[in-house]
Scaffold this motif. Structure first.
Motif, PDB file in Angstrom:
ATOM      1  N   VAL A 172       1.678   4.887  10.203  1.00  0.00           N
ATOM      2  CA  VAL A 172       2.679   4.093  10.919  1.00  0.00           C
ATOM      3  C   VAL A 172       2.169   3.533  12.246  1.00  0.00           C
ATOM      4  O   VAL A 172       2.416   2.350  12.548  1.00  0.00           O
ATOM      5  N   PRO A 173       1.460   4.304  13.093  1.00  0.00           N
ATOM      6  CA  PRO A 173       0.970   3.717  14.347  1.00  0.00           C
ATOM      7  C   PRO A 173       0.073   2.502  14.123  1.00  0.00           C
ATOM      8  O   PRO A 173       0.133   1.541  14.896  1.00  0.00           O
ATOM      9  N   TRP A 174      -0.708   2.542  13.074  1.00  0.00           N
ATOM     10  CA  TRP A 174      -1.559   1.384  12.744  1.00  0.00           C
ATOM     11  C   TRP A 174      -0.710   0.195  12.293  1.00  0.00           C
ATOM     12  O   TRP A 174      -0.941  -0.943  12.709  1.00  0.00           O
ATOM     13  N   LEU A 175       0.283   0.459  11.468  1.00  0.00           N
ATOM     14  CA  LEU A 175       1.151  -0.606  10.982  1.00  0.00           C
ATOM     15  C   LEU A 175       1.887  -1.292  12.126  1.00  0.00           C
ATOM     16  O   LEU A 175       2.122  -2.508  12.102  1.00  0.00           O
ATOM     17  N   LYS A 176       2.248  -0.525  13.150  1.00  0.00           N
ATOM     18  CA  LYS A 176       2.995  -1.085  14.275  1.00  0.00           C
ATOM     19  C   LYS A 176       2.199  -2.146  15.029  1.00  0.00           C
ATOM     20  O   LYS A 176       2.791  -2.977  15.734  1.00  0.00           O
ATOM     21  N   GLU A 177       0.902  -2.132  14.893  1.00  0.00           N
ATOM     22  CA  GLU A 177       0.055  -3.108  15.580  1.00  0.00           C
ATOM     23  C   GLU A 177      -0.164  -4.372  14.770  1.00  0.00           C
ATOM     24  O   GLU A 177      -0.794  -5.313  15.254  1.00  0.00           O
ATOM     25  N   LEU A 178       0.346  -4.428  13.547  1.00  0.00           N
ATOM     26  CA  LEU A 178       0.123  -5.577  12.678  1.00  0.00           C
ATOM     27  C   LEU A 178       1.290  -6.546  12.758  1.00  0.00           C
ATOM     28  O   LEU A 178       2.443  -6.152  12.931  1.00  0.00           O
ATOM     29  N   PRO A 179       1.015  -7.845  12.598  1.00  0.00           N
ATOM     30  CA  PRO A 179       2.058  -8.854  12.822  1.00  0.00           C
ATOM     31  C   PRO A 179       3.122  -8.934  11.733  1.00  0.00           C
ATOM     32  O   PRO A 179       4.248  -9.350  12.002  1.00  0.00           O
ATOM     33  N   LYS A 180       2.792  -8.534  10.490  1.00  0.00           N
ATOM     34  CA  LYS A 180       3.730  -8.743   9.392  1.00  0.00           C
ATOM     35  C   LYS A 180       3.940  -7.468   8.583  1.00  0.00           C
ATOM     36  O   LYS A 180       4.057  -7.516   7.361  1.00  0.00           O
ATOM     37  N   ALA A 181       3.991  -6.331   9.246  1.00  0.00           N
ATOM     38  CA  ALA A 181       4.087  -5.056   8.540  1.00  0.00           C
ATOM     39  C   ALA A 181       5.466  -4.431   8.659  1.00  0.00           C
ATOM     40  O   ALA A 181       6.088  -4.463   9.714  1.00  0.00           O
ATOM     41  N   SER A 182       5.922  -3.863   7.570  1.00  0.00           N
ATOM     42  CA  SER A 182       7.111  -3.018   7.565  1.00  0.00           C
ATOM     43  C   SER A 182       6.786  -1.792   6.717  1.00  0.00           C
ATOM     44  O   SER A 182       5.815  -1.779   5.962  1.00  0.00           O
ATOM     45  N   TRP A 183       7.620  -0.752   6.854  1.00  0.00           N
ATOM     46  CA  TRP A 183       7.288   0.490   6.158  1.00  0.00           C
ATOM     47  C   TRP A 183       8.536   1.315   5.925  1.00  0.00           C
ATOM     48  O   TRP A 183       9.556   1.139   6.572  1.00  0.00           O
ATOM     49  N   GLU A 184       8.398   2.219   4.956  1.00  0.00           N
ATOM     50  CA  GLU A 184       9.464   3.165   4.645  1.00  0.00           C
ATOM     51  C   GLU A 184       8.829   4.538   4.416  1.00  0.00           C
ATOM     52  O   GLU A 184       7.696   4.632   3.937  1.00  0.00           O
TER      53      GLU A 184
ATOM     54  N   PRO B  70       0.834  -1.201   0.000  1.00  0.00           N
ATOM     55  CA  PRO B  70       0.000   0.000   0.000  1.00  0.00           C
ATOM     56  C   PRO B  70       0.873   1.256   0.000  1.00  0.00           C
ATOM     57  O   PRO B  70       1.727   1.429   0.876  1.00  0.00           O
ATOM     58  N   LEU B  71       0.670   2.117  -0.972  1.00  0.00           N
ATOM     59  CA  LEU B  71       1.489   3.312  -1.137  1.00  0.00           C
ATOM     60  C   LEU B  71       0.629   4.563  -0.958  1.00  0.00           C
ATOM     61  O   LEU B  71      -0.499   4.626  -1.458  1.00  0.00           O
ATOM     62  N   ALA B  72       1.185   5.566  -0.283  1.00  0.00           N
ATOM     63  CA  ALA B  72       0.518   6.863  -0.151  1.00  0.00           C
ATOM     64  C   ALA B  72      -0.930   6.694   0.281  1.00  0.00           C
ATOM     65  O   ALA B  72      -1.859   7.164  -0.372  1.00  0.00           O
ATOM     66  N   VAL B  73      -1.117   5.997   1.402  1.00  0.00           N
ATOM     67  CA  VAL B  73      -2.465   5.695   1.880  1.00  0.00           C
ATOM     68  C   VAL B  73      -2.432   5.618   3.395  1.00  0.00           C
ATOM     69  O   VAL B  73      -1.360   5.550   4.011  1.00  0.00           O
ATOM     70  N   THR B  74      -3.605   5.640   4.002  1.00  0.00           N
ATOM     71  CA  THR B  74      -3.767   5.483   5.444  1.00  0.00           C
ATOM     72  C   THR B  74      -4.877   4.468   5.692  1.00  0.00           C
ATOM     73  O   THR B  74      -5.672   4.185   4.788  1.00  0.00           O
ATOM     74  N   PRO B  75      -4.970   3.896   6.893  1.00  0.00           N
ATOM     75  CA  PRO B  75      -5.988   2.862   7.133  1.00  0.00           C
ATOM     76  C   PRO B  75      -7.415   3.368   7.017  1.00  0.00           C
ATOM     77  O   PRO B  75      -8.332   2.578   6.723  1.00  0.00           O
TER      78      PRO B  75
ATOM     79  N   VAL C 225     -10.204   0.622   7.368  1.00  0.00           N
ATOM     80  CA  VAL C 225      -9.837  -0.737   7.775  1.00  0.00           C
ATOM     81  C   VAL C 225      -9.126  -0.729   9.126  1.00  0.00           C
ATOM     82  O   VAL C 225      -8.428  -1.680   9.480  1.00  0.00           O
ATOM     83  N   ARG C 226      -9.317   0.330   9.902  1.00  0.00           N
ATOM     84  CA  ARG C 226      -8.597   0.454  11.167  1.00  0.00           C
ATOM     85  C   ARG C 226      -8.861  -0.711  12.110  1.00  0.00           C
ATOM     86  O   ARG C 226      -7.973  -1.136  12.844  1.00  0.00           O
ATOM     87  N   GLU C 227     -10.072  -1.234  12.100  1.00  0.00           N
ATOM     88  CA  GLU C 227     -10.415  -2.346  12.981  1.00  0.00           C
ATOM     89  C   GLU C 227     -10.401  -3.683  12.260  1.00  0.00           C
ATOM     90  O   GLU C 227     -10.765  -4.713  12.840  1.00  0.00           O
ATOM     91  N   ALA C 228     -10.008  -3.684  11.005  1.00  0.00           N
ATOM     92  CA  ALA C 228     -10.005  -4.920  10.217  1.00  0.00           C
ATOM     93  C   ALA C 228      -8.803  -5.781  10.555  1.00  0.00           C
ATOM     94  O   ALA C 228      -7.744  -5.286  10.965  1.00  0.00           O
ATOM     95  N   LYS C 229      -8.970  -7.069  10.368  1.00  0.00           N
ATOM     96  CA  LYS C 229      -7.889  -8.018  10.583  1.00  0.00           C
ATOM     97  C   LYS C 229      -7.070  -8.118   9.296  1.00  0.00           C
ATOM     98  O   LYS C 229      -7.581  -8.530   8.262  1.00  0.00           O
TER      99      LYS C 229
END
Length: 337
Positions: A289-301, A157-162, A263-267
């Motif tokens: 980024v704060p949302w990504l930090k709560e996901l099990p397989k997320a990385s970001w740049e 996902p590029l240039a997007v937020t949950p 999708v903030r509350e989505a699995k």
């Protein structure tokens, strides 16, 4: 134009569209791992294009490029609700024999993804190595990770937020009001979009959000041609250009769909590599980024750019390597090189 039919399709609203078709572009060898590319608001299915007419992501996708069509096949659909071959407001409603126009039903991002999932299966594609998309396409990419974790290996996902920001919804509201408030809109029954000054204004408002103030100030520098400022001329041109190639009813339909994105509350258990861009007014990294930090397989740049939101459409040399590296690791891990 390549088109795939998915027949009758029921939306989240429980409204059923009949005879639904999605236009698409498909590049690369048919037995290669498949990557789905999702276009932004006014994009189309031609992400790769041709040598004579390169697509909107031709700098990223192609032989030997970050998304290497020597190693992957790439599929891009024109979005459901669009106006470049897929079922949308300009399409004929089989129940009336007339174009839908403004009677086309409300859509969600999830509707678009589910339609493309059905279309892929019609094309014989039962698994995706990756889904990549920015902006509205990034919204769809996140929904792919939520809805079909067993169907896709990795999402980009590029240039997007949950969830779509209130700032973005505010500008969408301006755009919708400008279009629907135009007397020539006529309840959606206009002859063509070039009649609508409100459509041109909507596009101008949107363009202001796509790039940073640094980019605007640096490019135009208060230059004046004797009649108007260059920035005014630029925005007028962009408004007229879109009105000639895009449909106003589709534009309104897609803006309203974007507003539903959340999708903030989505699995989301799919592996994620997310890219955010500095100076992105619509999708700032502090909302991602704060949302990504709560996901099990997320990385970001975070990609440094003065282009702001439009960074995902340019300067591929700055960020394409992140995509390429992850795709290469997919090939290795799945032994499909």
């Amino acid at each position: 134009m390549a088109v795939v039919s998915i027949g009758s399709f029921t939306l989240e609203s429980n409204h059923t569209l009949h005879g639904v078709t999605l236009a698409y572009e498909r590049c690369g060898e048919r037995d290669a791992p498949a990557i789905l590319v999702c276009h932004a608001l006014t994009g189309d299915q031609y992400s790769v294009g041709t040598e004579e007419k390169p697509g909107w992501w031709a700098g990223l996708i192609g032989p030997g490029k970050a998304v290497d069509t020597n190693r992957f096949q790439v599929i891009t659909f024109n979005i459901l609700g669009g106006c470049n071959g897929s079922t949308g407001p300009q399409s004929i409603d089989p129940e009336t024999g007339e174009p839908y126009r403004a009677s086309f039903p409300l859509l969600t991002i999830r509707d678009m993804v589910q339609a493309e999932h059905a279309a892929l299966q019609k094309l014989g594609i039962n698994h995706l190595a990756a889904v990549i998309g920015g902006s509205l396409g990034g919204m769809k990419t996140l929904e792919w990770g939520h809805l079909y974790p067993d169907f896709v290996d990795t999402i980009f996902p590029l240039a997007v937020t949950p969830a779509y920001s209130d700032y973005g919804i505010a500008f969408n509201h301006i755009g919708i009001q400008a279009i629907e408030g135009d007397s020539n809109f006529n309840g959606g029954n206009y002859i063509d979009s070039t009649q609508l000054n409100g459509f041109r204004i909507a596009r101008m408002a949107g363009m202001v959000t796509y790039r940073s103030s640094e980019m605007f100030n640096g490019r135009f520098g208060r230059d004046h041609n004797g009649k108007q400022f260059d920035v005014e001329s630029y925005l007028t041109y962009q408004g007229e250009k879109l009105a000639k190639r895009f449909d106003a009813n589709s534009y309104v339909t897609l803006l309203k769909a974007m507003n539903t994105h959340d999708v903030r509350e989505a699995k989301v258990e799919t592996e994620i590599l997310s890219l955010s861009f500095t100076n992105d007014l619509l999708y700032p990294q502090e909302l991602m980024v704060p949302w990504l930090k709560e996901l099990p397989k997320a990385s970001w740049e975070l990609v440094e750019t003065d282009f702001g939101h439009d960074g995902f459409l340019v300067e591929f040399e700055k960020w394409g390597g992140h995509i390429q590296g992850k795709l290469n690791s997919l090939l290795v891990s799945h032994s499909v090189q």
